[in-house]
Scaffold this active site. Sequence first.
Site, PDB file in Angstrom:
ATOM      1  N   THR A  29       0.812  -1.226   0.000  1.00 27.99           N
ATOM      2  CA  THR A  29       0.000   0.000   0.000  1.00 27.99           C
ATOM      3  C   THR A  29       0.841   1.271   0.000  1.00 27.99           C
ATOM      4  O   THR A  29       0.327   2.344  -0.331  1.00 27.99           O
ATOM      5  CB  THR A  29      -0.924   0.036   1.231  1.00 27.99           C
ATOM      6  OG1 THR A  29      -0.125   0.102   2.427  1.00 27.99           O
ATOM      7  CG2 THR A  29      -1.820  -1.192   1.275  1.00 27.99           C
ATOM      8  N   CYS A  33       2.013   3.074   9.527  1.00 28.29           N
ATOM      9  CA  CYS A  33       0.999   3.201  10.564  1.00 28.29           C
ATOM     10  C   CYS A  33       1.605   3.060  11.951  1.00 28.29           C
ATOM     11  O   CYS A  33       2.737   2.632  12.113  1.00 28.29           O
ATOM     12  CB  CYS A  33      -0.068   2.103  10.413  1.00 28.29           C
ATOM     13  SG  CYS A  33      -0.893   2.032   8.810  1.00 28.29           S
ATOM     14  N   CYS A  37      -3.216   0.706  14.646  1.00 26.63           N
ATOM     15  CA  CYS A  37      -4.070   1.103  13.516  1.00 26.63           C
ATOM     16  C   CYS A  37      -5.240   0.127  13.357  1.00 26.63           C
ATOM     17  O   CYS A  37      -5.040  -1.097  13.353  1.00 26.63           O
ATOM     18  CB  CYS A  37      -3.251   1.143  12.230  1.00 26.63           C
ATOM     19  SG  CYS A  37      -4.218   1.711  10.798  1.00 26.63           S
ATOM     20  N   ARG A  62       3.929   6.783   3.069  1.00 27.85           N
ATOM     21  CA  ARG A  62       3.081   7.911   3.442  1.00 27.85           C
ATOM     22  C   ARG A  62       2.335   7.599   4.732  1.00 27.85           C
ATOM     23  O   ARG A  62       2.031   6.442   5.023  1.00 27.85           O
ATOM     24  CB  ARG A  62       2.071   8.223   2.331  1.00 27.85           C
ATOM     25  CG  ARG A  62       2.710   8.476   0.973  1.00 27.85           C
ATOM     26  CD  ARG A  62       1.663   8.880  -0.058  1.00 27.85           C
ATOM     27  NE  ARG A  62       0.564   7.926  -0.148  1.00 27.85           N
ATOM     28  CZ  ARG A  62       0.576   6.834  -0.885  1.00 27.85           C
ATOM     29  NH1 ARG A  62       1.657   6.528  -1.613  1.00 27.85           N
ATOM     30  NH2 ARG A  62      -0.462   6.023  -0.939  1.00 27.85           N
ATOM     31  N   CYS A  64      -0.566   7.053   7.319  1.00 29.45           N
ATOM     32  CA  CYS A  64      -1.941   6.554   7.258  1.00 29.45           C
ATOM     33  C   CYS A  64      -2.915   7.650   7.679  1.00 29.45           C
ATOM     34  O   CYS A  64      -2.694   8.343   8.667  1.00 29.45           O
ATOM     35  CB  CYS A  64      -2.078   5.343   8.189  1.00 29.45           C
ATOM     36  SG  CYS A  64      -3.756   4.692   8.328  1.00 29.45           S
ATOM     37  N   CYS A  67      -5.013   6.249  11.239  1.00 29.22           N
ATOM     38  CA  CYS A  67      -4.425   6.194  12.587  1.00 29.22           C
ATOM     39  C   CYS A  67      -3.505   7.360  12.897  1.00 29.22           C
ATOM     40  O   CYS A  67      -3.048   7.489  14.033  1.00 29.22           O
ATOM     41  CB  CYS A  67      -3.689   4.877  12.787  1.00 29.22           C
ATOM     42  SG  CYS A  67      -2.147   4.704  11.831  1.00 29.22           S
TER      43      CYS A  67
END
Length: 465
Positions: A29, A33, A37, A62, A64, A67
């Site tokens: 993805t 996190c 999360c 990147r 999340c 969370c």
Amino acid sequence: MIDEDRRYEAVRSRDARFDGEFFFAVETTGIYCRPSCPAVTPKRQNVRYYATAAAAQGSGYRACRRCRPDAVPGSAEWNVRADVVGRAMRLIGDGVVDREGVGGLATRLGYSARQVQRQLTAEVGAGPVALARAQRAHTARVLLQTTPLPVTEIAFAAGFASVRQFNDTIREVYARTPTQLRADAPERSRAVASSAGIPLRLAHRGACETGPVFDLLGRELVPGVEELTGDVAGTRVFRRTLRLPYGSGIVSVDEAGHEQTGAQAEHRGGWLDARIHLTDLRDLTTAVGRLRRLFDLDADPYAIDERLSADPRLAPLVAARPGLRSPGAADPAELAVRLLVGPERSARLVERYGKRLDAPCGALDRLFPAPDVLVDEPGTLGALARALADGTLSLDAGADRDDAEAALRALPGMDARTAALIRLRALGDPDVAVPGDALPDDSDSDAWRPWRSYARQHLIAEGQM
């Protein structure tokens, strides 16, 4: 260090105890996190672990959106460690890299910039510039989502060198433009912020027993600089003025905290509500860091309570006050002076030397006098002020605690007890035995290592010291 089996189990069980202790990223993805999360648990082979958010960002992941891993409590490890990495992390958290650059950080630590870069990269996966960049991104998000300030002002207030650098960083970290990130926040948050300061949630892990901390702050109050309103039913609010690198501020923290629910129900963390009014928004990161140290919000209550509960004399005290914190200092130099002279003389110093605020707020109308204003005071106070003013004694976030205590004890008239109290409070040392403390019969404070400062707070709260 936590092995990968335990880390994945923490992710699988959404264990909030590890929020801020490590971060995980999912290769499929491109997102990183916090362990708690609530998203679907990723397959183990797709998970990568990082010691800091900056390290995850540096690897191209990147943050999340569910969370908000940038908003977790700081790792308790940096408060405990006395080595160069721990000291560096505390200084970066105080905004030193933004104000003084990597060279300034290295000078404060007594190492070369290359040595600092190498040690941080080896231990936390990111150098000082990347760590400061991650912190700036978090500050920018808070300002975007809680104030109506123009984007250009936010960019420089957060510490970015240019609007272009600000835009690029926000896109990389949050996969959103600044405008999109602002639109994600409720409109009412920005409306309130414009007239009542910047509202913040000061996150903590685990339980957080705030009553004894507010009791202590109430006993130590210096009029004009601090006030405590409300009653002991849990509705008290602590407010105080702060001298900051670029200006001044007034901060407030509510005693009544909030616990997380849902996915974090098994191992609850939570937050304290705060508001910060600043004359210069560039001081936001520093002000938040000082509040976190004052209320000891980056502590690990799980480790502390488990260790102290092993002592039969402390076990019932820990059970009565789980998550009791060891208060630090909003201004280490100020607190050193106050611990030396006591509340009454501190109040007289404020009346005589305290700088008046341009815009007083209720009973808060002054700043505590800076050390360089007190250098002509007689006796130990003058010696302490001169040592702080000329740099002979450093009590900043990255100070070497042993060196600082030695410098304190070398001052004429400084007794060992006061020096130890300054080390405990102003330097946030979690493991201090204070000379002259009357311990319960047959108590051995060495058995409470490395959390003797917390054991002391339990004894004080119980009236046994």
